[in-house]
Design an enzyme around this catalytic site. Sequence first.
Site, PDB file in Angstrom:
ATOM      1  N   ASN A   1       0.857  -1.189   0.000  1.00 20.55           N
ATOM      2  CA  ASN A   1       0.000   0.000   0.000  1.00 20.55           C
ATOM      3  C   ASN A   1       0.898   1.245   0.000  1.00 20.55           C
ATOM      4  O   ASN A   1       1.685   1.443   0.942  1.00 20.55           O
ATOM      5  CB  ASN A   1      -0.890  -0.037   1.249  1.00 20.55           C
ATOM      6  CG  ASN A   1      -1.831   1.150   1.337  1.00 20.55           C
ATOM      7  OD1 ASN A   1      -1.419   2.267   1.064  1.00 20.55           O
ATOM      8  ND2 ASN A   1      -3.052   0.919   1.734  1.00 20.55           N
TER       9      ASN A   1
ATOM     10  N   HIS B   1       0.949   6.274   1.775  1.00 23.34           N
ATOM     11  CA  HIS B   1       1.664   7.268   2.577  1.00 23.34           C
ATOM     12  C   HIS B   1       2.823   7.939   1.844  1.00 23.34           C
ATOM     13  O   HIS B   1       3.375   8.926   2.329  1.00 23.34           O
ATOM     14  CB  HIS B   1       2.065   6.676   3.928  1.00 23.34           C
ATOM     15  CG  HIS B   1       0.852   6.378   4.756  1.00 23.34           C
ATOM     16  ND1 HIS B   1      -0.166   7.303   4.921  1.00 23.34           N
ATOM     17  CD2 HIS B   1       0.449   5.264   5.396  1.00 23.34           C
ATOM     18  CE1 HIS B   1      -1.124   6.763   5.649  1.00 23.34           C
ATOM     19  NE2 HIS B   1      -0.784   5.524   5.951  1.00 23.34           N
TER      20      HIS B   1
ATOM     21  N   HIS C   1      -5.713   3.495  -1.535  1.00 19.76           N
ATOM     22  CA  HIS C   1      -7.027   3.830  -0.987  1.00 19.76           C
ATOM     23  C   HIS C   1      -7.391   5.234  -1.470  1.00 19.76           C
ATOM     24  O   HIS C   1      -6.768   6.215  -1.056  1.00 19.76           O
ATOM     25  CB  HIS C   1      -6.954   3.784   0.552  1.00 19.76           C
ATOM     26  CG  HIS C   1      -8.259   3.992   1.238  1.00 19.76           C
ATOM     27  ND1 HIS C   1      -8.400   3.857   2.606  1.00 19.76           N
ATOM     28  CD2 HIS C   1      -9.499   4.317   0.768  1.00 19.76           C
ATOM     29  CE1 HIS C   1      -9.659   4.087   2.939  1.00 19.76           C
ATOM     30  NE2 HIS C   1     -10.338   4.385   1.854  1.00 19.76           N
TER      31      HIS C   1
ATOM     32  N   ARG D   1      -9.569   7.921  -0.928  1.00 22.61           N
ATOM     33  CA  ARG D   1     -10.522   8.327   0.110  1.00 22.61           C
ATOM     34  C   ARG D   1     -11.415   9.436  -0.415  1.00 22.61           C
ATOM     35  O   ARG D   1     -11.015  10.227  -1.275  1.00 22.61           O
ATOM     36  CB  ARG D   1      -9.788   8.798   1.366  1.00 22.61           C
ATOM     37  CG  ARG D   1      -8.980   7.710   2.054  1.00 22.61           C
ATOM     38  CD  ARG D   1      -8.417   8.202   3.375  1.00 22.61           C
ATOM     39  NE  ARG D   1      -9.431   8.237   4.394  1.00 22.61           N
ATOM     40  CZ  ARG D   1      -9.538   7.365   5.396  1.00 22.61           C
ATOM     41  NH1 ARG D   1      -8.666   6.395   5.521  1.00 22.61           N
ATOM     42  NH2 ARG D   1     -10.498   7.476   6.270  1.00 22.61           N
TER      43      ARG D   1
ATOM     44  N   ARG E   1      -7.274  12.716   0.848  1.00 22.35           N
ATOM     45  CA  ARG E   1      -6.192  13.222   1.708  1.00 22.35           C
ATOM     46  C   ARG E   1      -4.805  12.741   1.269  1.00 22.35           C
ATOM     47  O   ARG E   1      -3.812  13.351   1.597  1.00 22.35           O
ATOM     48  CB  ARG E   1      -6.431  12.860   3.174  1.00 22.35           C
ATOM     49  CG  ARG E   1      -6.279  11.399   3.470  1.00 22.35           C
ATOM     50  CD  ARG E   1      -6.353  11.118   4.940  1.00 22.35           C
ATOM     51  NE  ARG E   1      -7.691  11.288   5.476  1.00 22.35           N
ATOM     52  CZ  ARG E   1      -8.110  10.695   6.588  1.00 22.35           C
ATOM     53  NH1 ARG E   1      -7.288   9.965   7.288  1.00 22.35           N
ATOM     54  NH2 ARG E   1      -9.342  10.874   7.026  1.00 22.35           N
TER      55      ARG E   1
ATOM     56  N   GLU F   1      -8.679   0.199  -2.781  1.00 20.00           N
ATOM     57  CA  GLU F   1      -9.462   0.245  -1.542  1.00 20.00           C
ATOM     58  C   GLU F   1     -10.385   1.446  -1.634  1.00 20.00           C
ATOM     59  O   GLU F   1      -9.939   2.535  -2.011  1.00 20.00           O
ATOM     60  CB  GLU F   1      -8.519   0.516  -0.369  1.00 20.00           C
ATOM     61  CG  GLU F   1      -8.244  -0.631   0.521  1.00 20.00           C
ATOM     62  CD  GLU F   1      -7.327  -0.188   1.641  1.00 20.00           C
ATOM     63  OE1 GLU F   1      -7.598   0.821   2.304  1.00 20.00           O
ATOM     64  OE2 GLU F   1      -6.326  -0.874   1.824  1.00 20.00           O
TER      65      GLU F   1
ATOM     66  N   THR G   1      -8.065   3.529   8.592  1.00 14.29           N
ATOM     67  CA  THR G   1      -9.263   2.693   8.697  1.00 14.29           C
ATOM     68  C   THR G   1      -9.310   2.084  10.097  1.00 14.29           C
ATOM     69  O   THR G   1      -8.340   1.471  10.541  1.00 14.29           O
ATOM     70  CB  THR G   1      -9.220   1.573   7.633  1.00 14.29           C
ATOM     71  OG1 THR G   1      -8.838   2.159   6.388  1.00 14.29           O
ATOM     72  CG2 THR G   1     -10.565   0.914   7.494  1.00 14.29           C
TER      73      THR G   1
ATOM     74  N   GLU H   1     -10.769  -9.558   3.445  1.00 10.40           N
ATOM     75  CA  GLU H   1      -9.484  -9.204   4.042  1.00 10.40           C
ATOM     76  C   GLU H   1      -9.738  -9.127   5.539  1.00 10.40           C
ATOM     77  O   GLU H   1     -10.566  -8.317   5.990  1.00 10.40           O
ATOM     78  CB  GLU H   1      -8.986  -7.849   3.509  1.00 10.40           C
ATOM     79  CG  GLU H   1      -7.663  -7.446   4.163  1.00 10.40           C
ATOM     80  CD  GLU H   1      -7.146  -6.100   3.664  1.00 10.40           C
ATOM     81  OE1 GLU H   1      -7.689  -5.565   2.670  1.00 10.40           O
ATOM     82  OE2 GLU H   1      -6.210  -5.576   4.280  1.00 10.40           O
TER      83      GLU H   1
ATOM     84  N   HIS I   1      -3.547  -4.677   8.002  1.00  8.83           N
ATOM     85  CA  HIS I   1      -3.685  -3.530   8.897  1.00  8.83           C
ATOM     86  C   HIS I   1      -2.744  -3.665  10.082  1.00  8.83           C
ATOM     87  O   HIS I   1      -2.862  -4.590  10.876  1.00  8.83           O
ATOM     88  CB  HIS I   1      -5.120  -3.299   9.395  1.00  8.83           C
ATOM     89  CG  HIS I   1      -5.358  -1.828   9.591  1.00  8.83           C
ATOM     90  ND1 HIS I   1      -4.971  -1.163  10.721  1.00  8.83           N
ATOM     91  CD2 HIS I   1      -5.879  -0.897   8.754  1.00  8.83           C
ATOM     92  CE1 HIS I   1      -5.260   0.113  10.583  1.00  8.83           C
ATOM     93  NE2 HIS I   1      -5.799   0.311   9.394  1.00  8.83           N
TER      94      HIS I   1
END
Length: 243
Positions: free
Chosen positions: A7, A10, A43, A45, A49, A70, A101, A151, A191
């Site tokens: 992922n 970030h 993801h 969103r 963000r 996602e 999340t 998941e 996660h």
Amino acid sequence: MKKLCVNVDHIATIREARKTNEPDPVHAAVLAELGGADGITIHLREDRRHIQDRDLRLMREIVKTKLNLEMAATGEMAGIALDVKPDQVSLVPEKREEVTTEGGLDVLGQHGYLAGVVKKLQGAGIPVSLFIDPDPRHVKAAKETGAVSIEINTGKYSEAKAERGIVEELEKIKQAAFQAASLGLRVYAGHGLTYKNISSILTVAEVEEFNIGHNIVARASMVGMETAVREMVRVIQSGNRAN
Ligand code: PXP
């Protein structure tokens, strides 16, 4: 063989801190693949963000492995997914005020609605995974939505500090994975997973694939993305050999 989806959200978080054009999560995706990632997860969103629509569209072009999108189960996101056609959609709950999340989907409470979104996406050829807590009621309900995979949220396992809590959370994950696989669902996990705490999850036979973001990006900020991913691939492969 268990697989790794990286992922890269970030990397976009750092870019958005300055609203500039670097670092680019698209570059990070290329390096993650060079490091041995089996897939790239992003993801998109509602509040944009970190990942932007542009990132998703470019990644659809350049990701050679598997692009896992996602997203919240909203009409806007379903429209984007139907247009861009990622290789997989992972439906997650989303709250504006959360830092990340926070828990799995309420598949029991939103069963009919989620089943509708799953049907629309899978009808267009996009396999859907539901992000759920390791709870037998949610596993059963997930199967009933028609989704092909789940998941398992490893957040509580990752946060547990005392040995007893860790063992309890691991047991829930094992039970959920077994139940899901028995129902014919494919099983993924993610996660809060790290180079260290992933070792116990590697022993759960039914888990096929991991989604890992923060810990890899944190390490990548020190050693580079390709190296950070290669190191996680090595950890997962050592578990593959042990099992
Ligand atoms: N899986 C899901 C559904 C997530 O929402 C996230 C966080 O974006 C992850 C996995 C990855 O979590 P982490 O960044 O803690 O590795």
